[in-house]
Design a protein around this motif. Sequence first.
Motif, mmCIF file in Angstrom:
data_model
loop_
_atom_site.group_PDB
_atom_site.id
_atom_site.type_symbol
_atom_site.label_atom_id
_atom_site.label_comp_id
_atom_site.label_asym_id
_atom_site.label_seq_id
_atom_site.Cartn_x
_atom_site.Cartn_y
_atom_site.Cartn_z
ATOM 1 N N LEU A 118 0.819 -1.559 -0.120
ATOM 2 C CA LEU A 118 -0.150 -0.583 0.070
ATOM 3 C C LEU A 118 1.004 1.078 -0.167
ATOM 4 O O LEU A 118 1.872 1.055 1.099
ATOM 5 N N SER A 119 0.531 2.316 -0.735
ATOM 6 C CA SER A 119 0.784 3.280 -0.411
ATOM 7 C C SER A 119 0.849 4.649 1.344
ATOM 8 O O SER A 119 0.265 4.294 1.025
ATOM 9 N N SER A 120 1.329 4.959 1.065
ATOM 10 C CA SER A 120 1.269 6.080 2.708
ATOM 11 C C SER A 120 -0.220 6.403 2.243
ATOM 12 O O SER A 120 -1.017 6.052 2.926
ATOM 13 N N ASP A 121 -1.270 7.446 0.924
ATOM 14 C CA ASP A 121 -2.564 7.677 1.079
ATOM 15 C C ASP A 121 -3.262 6.724 1.237
ATOM 16 O O ASP A 121 -3.840 6.537 1.522
ATOM 17 N N GLU A 122 -2.790 5.494 0.469
ATOM 18 C CA GLU A 122 -3.950 3.997 1.056
ATOM 19 C C GLU A 122 -3.923 3.695 2.152
ATOM 20 O O GLU A 122 -4.811 3.468 2.568
ATOM 21 N N ILE A 123 -2.393 4.072 3.087
ATOM 22 C CA ILE A 123 -2.337 3.456 4.206
ATOM 23 C C ILE A 123 -3.855 4.092 5.075
ATOM 24 O O ILE A 123 -4.475 4.415 5.684
ATOM 25 N N LYS A 124 -3.220 5.755 4.727
ATOM 26 C CA LYS A 124 -3.797 6.603 5.856
ATOM 27 C C LYS A 124 -5.082 6.730 5.848
ATOM 28 O O LYS A 124 -6.269 6.923 6.053
ATOM 29 N N LYS A 125 -5.651 6.307 4.391
ATOM 30 C CA LYS A 125 -7.932 6.234 3.670
ATOM 31 C C LYS A 125 -7.831 5.114 4.424
ATOM 32 O O LYS A 125 -8.759 4.578 4.750
ATOM 33 N N ALA A 126 -6.907 4.023 4.863
ATOM 34 C CA ALA A 126 -7.940 2.778 5.027
ATOM 35 C C ALA A 126 -8.263 2.655 6.610
ATOM 36 O O ALA A 126 -8.165 1.966 7.822
ATOM 37 N N ILE A 127 -7.120 4.194 7.561
ATOM 38 C CA ILE A 127 -6.966 3.443 8.855
ATOM 39 C C ILE A 127 -9.018 4.119 9.474
ATOM 40 O O ILE A 127 -9.122 5.735 8.179
ATOM 41 N N LYS A 128 -9.337 4.037 10.224
ATOM 42 C CA LYS A 128 -10.908 3.779 10.452
ATOM 43 C C LYS A 128 -10.696 4.697 11.935
ATOM 44 O O LYS A 128 -11.831 6.279 11.568
ATOM 45 N N ASN A 129 -10.086 4.497 12.585
ATOM 46 C CA ASN A 129 -9.793 5.673 14.049
ATOM 47 C C ASN A 129 -8.401 6.264 14.146
ATOM 48 O O ASN A 129 -7.701 6.014 14.492
ATOM 49 N N TRP A 130 -8.512 7.516 13.231
ATOM 50 C CA TRP A 130 -7.492 8.047 13.008
ATOM 51 C C TRP A 130 -6.413 9.032 14.301
ATOM 52 O O TRP A 130 -7.630 9.326 15.242
ATOM 53 N N ARG A 131 -4.906 8.399 14.584
ATOM 54 C CA ARG A 131 -4.472 9.034 16.034
ATOM 55 C C ARG A 131 -3.828 10.157 15.645
ATOM 56 O O ARG A 131 -2.674 9.614 15.157
ATOM 57 N N ALA A 132 -3.249 11.000 15.932
ATOM 58 C CA ALA A 132 -3.362 12.411 16.205
ATOM 59 C C ALA A 132 -2.072 12.206 15.543
ATOM 60 O O ALA A 132 -1.682 11.881 17.135
ATOM 61 N N ASP A 133 -1.607 13.220 14.918
ATOM 62 C CA ASP A 133 -0.203 13.257 14.962
ATOM 63 C C ASP A 133 -0.010 15.182 14.897
ATOM 64 O O ASP A 133 -0.273 15.421 14.080
ATOM 65 N N HIS A 134 0.625 15.908 16.237
ATOM 66 C CA HIS A 134 -0.131 17.562 15.659
ATOM 67 C C HIS A 134 1.300 17.839 16.673
ATOM 68 O O HIS A 134 1.985 19.183 16.203
ATOM 69 N N HIS A 135 2.369 17.080 16.382
ATOM 70 C CA HIS A 135 4.423 17.653 16.181
ATOM 71 C C HIS A 135 4.474 17.709 14.600
ATOM 72 O O HIS A 135 5.699 18.513 15.259
ATOM 73 N N ARG A 136 4.445 17.041 13.928
ATOM 74 C CA ARG A 136 4.969 17.802 12.493
ATOM 75 C C ARG A 136 4.504 17.772 11.572
ATOM 76 O O ARG A 136 3.233 18.540 11.824
ATOM 77 N N VAL A 137 5.529 19.186 11.045
ATOM 78 C CA VAL A 137 4.653 20.344 10.217
ATOM 79 C C VAL A 137 5.428 20.604 9.048
ATOM 80 O O VAL A 137 6.622 19.627 8.814
#
Length: 143
Positions: free
Chosen positions: A124-143
Amino acid sequence: MTGQNFTNHKRYASGYHFLLSLLLLAGFAASIVNVIKQWQTANFMGAFLILLLFICGFQIFWYMRSFPLKAQDRAIRAEEGLRYFILTRQPLDSKLTIAQITALRFAPDDELIPLTTRTLAENLSSDEIKKAIKNWRADHHRV
């Protein structure tokens, strides 16, 4: 703060990503025009040096962003490797790319193992992985 998800997880520093890039681009274009106008005059060297400074500015602009991101990628690889090891008692598969690992960091613990297995099986690509996540675990530390 609103919940993070695939559509709103990217962050931009407006002054850096938009304003500085626009100013560098405008200055670079103007310096090229200046070099062309000054080509046959005694002021050519000054115009060329200004162009050279804008080229250096672009290099600084690029590396000022890429070096910290590489350091963040290394930290994310270590953090996610530790998290995966804690959950499975096995190391994270070395076939995973850093882009896949950084995408997997958004998966909560209960989704991480099946999503990692699926990522390895289907590449899977990174976008496909992110789209497959049901309950998002936030990361607010990366810009």
